[in-house]
Design an enzyme around this catalytic site. Structure first.
Site, PDB file in Angstrom:
ATOM      1  N   HIS A 106     -14.203 -26.016  17.073  1.00  0.00           N
ATOM      2  CA  HIS A 106     -14.831 -25.625  15.801  1.00  0.00           C
ATOM      3  C   HIS A 106     -14.518 -26.664  14.739  1.00  0.00           C
ATOM      4  CE1 HIS A 106     -10.832 -23.845  16.163  1.00  0.00           C
ATOM      5  NE2 HIS A 106     -10.703 -24.015  14.852  1.00  0.00           N
ATOM      6  N   HIS A 108     -13.740 -27.027  10.651  1.00  0.00           N
ATOM      7  CA  HIS A 108     -13.380 -26.336   9.410  1.00  0.00           C
ATOM      8  C   HIS A 108     -14.073 -27.048   8.252  1.00  0.00           C
ATOM      9  CE1 HIS A 108      -9.625 -24.193  10.860  1.00  0.00           C
ATOM     10  NE2 HIS A 108      -9.722 -25.113  11.793  1.00  0.00           N
TER      11      HIS A 108
HETATM   12  P1  5GP Z   1      -7.473 -23.796  14.369  1.00  0.00           P
HETATM   13  O1  5GP Z   1      -6.047 -23.409  14.028  1.00  0.00           O
HETATM   14  O2  5GP Z   1      -7.737 -23.575  15.838  1.00  0.00           O
HETATM   15  O3  5GP Z   1      -7.886 -25.145  13.886  1.00  0.00           O
HETATM   16  O4  5GP Z   1      -8.397 -22.783  13.546  1.00  0.00           O
HETATM   17  C1  5GP Z   1      -8.631 -21.472  13.943  1.00  0.00           C
HETATM   18  C2  5GP Z   1      -9.057 -20.706  12.721  1.00  0.00           C
HETATM   19  O5  5GP Z   1      -9.680 -19.501  13.145  1.00  0.00           O
HETATM   20  C3  5GP Z   1      -7.896 -20.299  11.798  1.00  0.00           C
HETATM   21  O6  5GP Z   1      -8.084 -20.888  10.520  1.00  0.00           O
HETATM   22  C4  5GP Z   1      -7.955 -18.788  11.777  1.00  0.00           C
HETATM   23  O7  5GP Z   1      -7.699 -18.245  10.493  1.00  0.00           O
HETATM   24  C5  5GP Z   1      -9.375 -18.482  12.237  1.00  0.00           C
HETATM   25  N1  5GP Z   1      -9.519 -17.242  12.967  1.00  0.00           N
HETATM   26  C6  5GP Z   1      -8.751 -16.809  13.997  1.00  0.00           C
HETATM   27  N2  5GP Z   1      -9.193 -15.622  14.460  1.00  0.00           N
HETATM   28  C7  5GP Z   1     -10.280 -15.309  13.711  1.00  0.00           C
HETATM   29  C8  5GP Z   1     -11.176 -14.180  13.714  1.00  0.00           C
HETATM   30  O8  5GP Z   1     -11.069 -13.257  14.509  1.00  0.00           O
HETATM   31  N3  5GP Z   1     -12.181 -14.209  12.801  1.00  0.00           N
HETATM   32  C9  5GP Z   1     -12.339 -15.237  11.907  1.00  0.00           C
HETATM   33  N4  5GP Z   1     -13.355 -15.148  11.053  1.00  0.00           N
HETATM   34  N5  5GP Z   1     -11.507 -16.299  11.872  1.00  0.00           N
HETATM   35  C10 5GP Z   1     -10.490 -16.331  12.762  1.00  0.00           C
END
Ligand code: 5GP
Ligand code: ZN
Length: 147
Positions: A106, A108
Site C-alpha cells: 500500500h 500512504h
Molecule cells: P504499514 O505499517 O504496513 O506501512 O501501514 C499499515 C497501516 O494500516 C497503518 O498505518 C495502520 O494504521 C493501518 N491499518 C491497519 N489495520 C487497519 C484497518 O483495519 N483499517 C484501516 N483503515 N487501516 C488499518
C-alpha cells in the site's frame, strides 16, 4: 527481499477489498482502493491499496500498476484540495525492516504541517572514494541484465 505466499484469508486489506470488513472508502477503480488509515499520522491520512494481494510493491502485477498510481494521484489531489495542507508525504513501507505492519502492499498519503515534528531519524552517510560509482554500477548492471 522475496515475496512470501499470499495470505488473503487473514489479510485485513483483502477483507476490506472483499467487503468483509468496513472501511472509510474514498476512491476505487478497477485495480485499487483508497481508504482512510484507522490510526492516522494526521487526519485525512489515506492508504491506496492494489486489488491483488502482494506483500510488497515488487509483487504488484504489472497490469495493476497504472490504476494504482492513477488512484494515488486522484486521492492526493482531492486531499490537497479539500484539506489544503502546506505539504504532504507519499510513501510505502516494504518489509518489516522498513516498518511495514500490514503485509499487503500500500501507499500512504498523509498531510503534513509545519513544525509537526514528524520525521525519519536520519543518520546520513557519505560515499567514500569510488563507492558511489560502484553502487550505481551494481544497480545499472542489474537493470541492463533485465528485460
Ligand atoms: P504499514 O505499517 O504496513 O506501512 O501501514 C499499515 C497501516 O494500516 C497503518 O498505518 C495502520 O494504521 C493501518 N491499518 C491497519 N489495520 C487497519 C484497518 O483495519 N483499517 C484501516 N483503515 N487501516 C488499518
Ligand atoms: Zn491482502
Amino acid at each position: 527481499m522475496s515475496e512470501t505466499k499470499p495470505v488473503t484469508a487473514e489479510c485485513v486489506f483483502c477483507k476490506i477489498l472483499r467487503g468483509e470488513s468496513t472501511a472509510e472508502i474514498v476512491f476505487r477503480n478497477r485495480n485499487a482502493i483508497a481508504i482512510l488509515d484507522i490510526n492516522p499520522i494526521h487526519y485525512g491520512h489515506i492508504l491506496v491499496i492494489p486489488r491483488s494481494h502482494a506483500e510488497s510493491f515488487l509483487g504488484v502485477p504489472e497490469e495493476e500498476l497504472a490504476d494504482l498510481i492513477h488512484a494515488t494521484r486522484k486521492v492526493t489531489e482531492a486531499m490537497v484540495k479539500s484539506l489544503d495542507p502546506p505539504g504532504y508525504n507519499i510513501f510505502s513501507n516494504n518489509g518489516e525492516a522498513a516498518g511495514q505492519s500490514v503485509f499487503h502492499c500500500h501507499f500512504h498519503i498523509t498531510p503534513r504541517y509545519r513544525d509537526d515534528n514528524i520525521r525519519f531519524l536520519l543518520k546520513l552517510k557519505r560515499y567514500e572514494g569510488d563507492e558511489m560509482r560502484r553502487y550505481a554500477e551494481r544497480i545499472r548492471s542489474t537493470l541492463s541484465g533485465s528485460a
